[in-house]
Motif scaffolding. Structure first.
Motif, PDB file in Angstrom:
ATOM      1  N   PHE A 283     131.149  95.653  76.782  1.00  0.00           N
ATOM      2  CA  PHE A 283     129.960  97.258  77.292  1.00  0.00           C
ATOM      3  C   PHE A 283     128.959  97.614  76.700  1.00  0.00           C
ATOM      4  N   PHE A 284     127.899  98.237  76.977  1.00  0.00           N
ATOM      5  CA  PHE A 284     127.274  99.223  76.313  1.00  0.00           C
ATOM      6  C   PHE A 284     127.004 100.404  76.407  1.00  0.00           C
ATOM      7  N   HIS A 285     127.219 100.979  75.633  1.00  0.00           N
ATOM      8  CA  HIS A 285     127.218 102.662  76.297  1.00  0.00           C
ATOM      9  C   HIS A 285     125.909 102.832  75.844  1.00  0.00           C
ATOM     10  N   ALA A 286     125.477 103.837  76.413  1.00  0.00           N
ATOM     11  CA  ALA A 286     124.380 104.896  76.273  1.00  0.00           C
ATOM     12  C   ALA A 286     124.686 105.732  74.955  1.00  0.00           C
ATOM     13  N   GLY A 287     123.855 105.568  74.382  1.00  0.00           N
ATOM     14  CA  GLY A 287     123.318 106.445  73.543  1.00  0.00           C
ATOM     15  C   GLY A 287     123.546 105.494  71.516  1.00  0.00           C
ATOM     16  N   GLU A 288     124.290 103.950  72.311  1.00  0.00           N
ATOM     17  CA  GLU A 288     124.640 103.442  70.757  1.00  0.00           C
ATOM     18  C   GLU A 288     123.861 101.879  71.186  1.00  0.00           C
ATOM     19  N   THR A 289     123.212 101.495  69.305  1.00  0.00           N
ATOM     20  CA  THR A 289     122.610 100.153  69.525  1.00  0.00           C
ATOM     21  C   THR A 289     123.877  99.407  69.038  1.00  0.00           C
ATOM     22  N   TYR A 290     123.757  98.330  69.209  1.00  0.00           N
ATOM     23  CA  TYR A 290     124.138  96.916  69.051  1.00  0.00           C
ATOM     24  C   TYR A 290     124.091  95.868  68.606  1.00  0.00           C
ATOM     25  N   GLU A 291     124.466  95.247  67.260  1.00  0.00           N
ATOM     26  CA  GLU A 291     123.531  93.965  66.271  1.00  0.00           C
ATOM     27  C   GLU A 291     124.184  92.572  67.318  1.00  0.00           C
ATOM     28  N   VAL A 292     122.875  92.101  67.464  1.00  0.00           N
ATOM     29  CA  VAL A 292     122.824  90.908  68.319  1.00  0.00           C
ATOM     30  C   VAL A 292     122.409  89.720  67.913  1.00  0.00           C
ATOM     31  N   SER A 293     122.703  88.636  67.940  1.00  0.00           N
ATOM     32  CA  SER A 293     121.137  87.183  67.565  1.00  0.00           C
ATOM     33  C   SER A 293     120.239  87.548  68.248  1.00  0.00           C
TER      34      SER A 293
END
Length: 69
Positions: free
Chosen positions: A20-30
């Motif tokens: 899941f990708f939630h609003a207001g959050e950032t996610y580190e990915v390759s």
């Protein structure tokens, strides 16, 4: 590593596999994953790291307001 986020202010994007990708959050990915995800899902975007234009976050006024003895 790049960071991605869900573009909208509310909600979440479920892309399968329990992810899941939630609003207001950032996610580190390759790098590869960032390109794949933002190409496949138009609701995701790459977020630029905010860097200070003046010495990487060290401010000249850091000690302002303190009394000297």
């Amino acid at each position: 590593m790049p960071k991605i986020k869900y573009k909208h202010e509310k909600g979440a994007l479920h892309i399968g596999g329990g992810r899941f990708f939630h609003a207001g959050e950032t996610y580190e990915v390759s790098d590869k994953e960032a390109k794949e995800l933002t190409t496949a899902y138009e609701d995701l975007e790459i977020v630029e790291d905010k860097k200070s234009g003046r010495g990487g976050g060290n401010h000249a006024d850091a000690g302002e307001g303190k009394e000297t003895e």
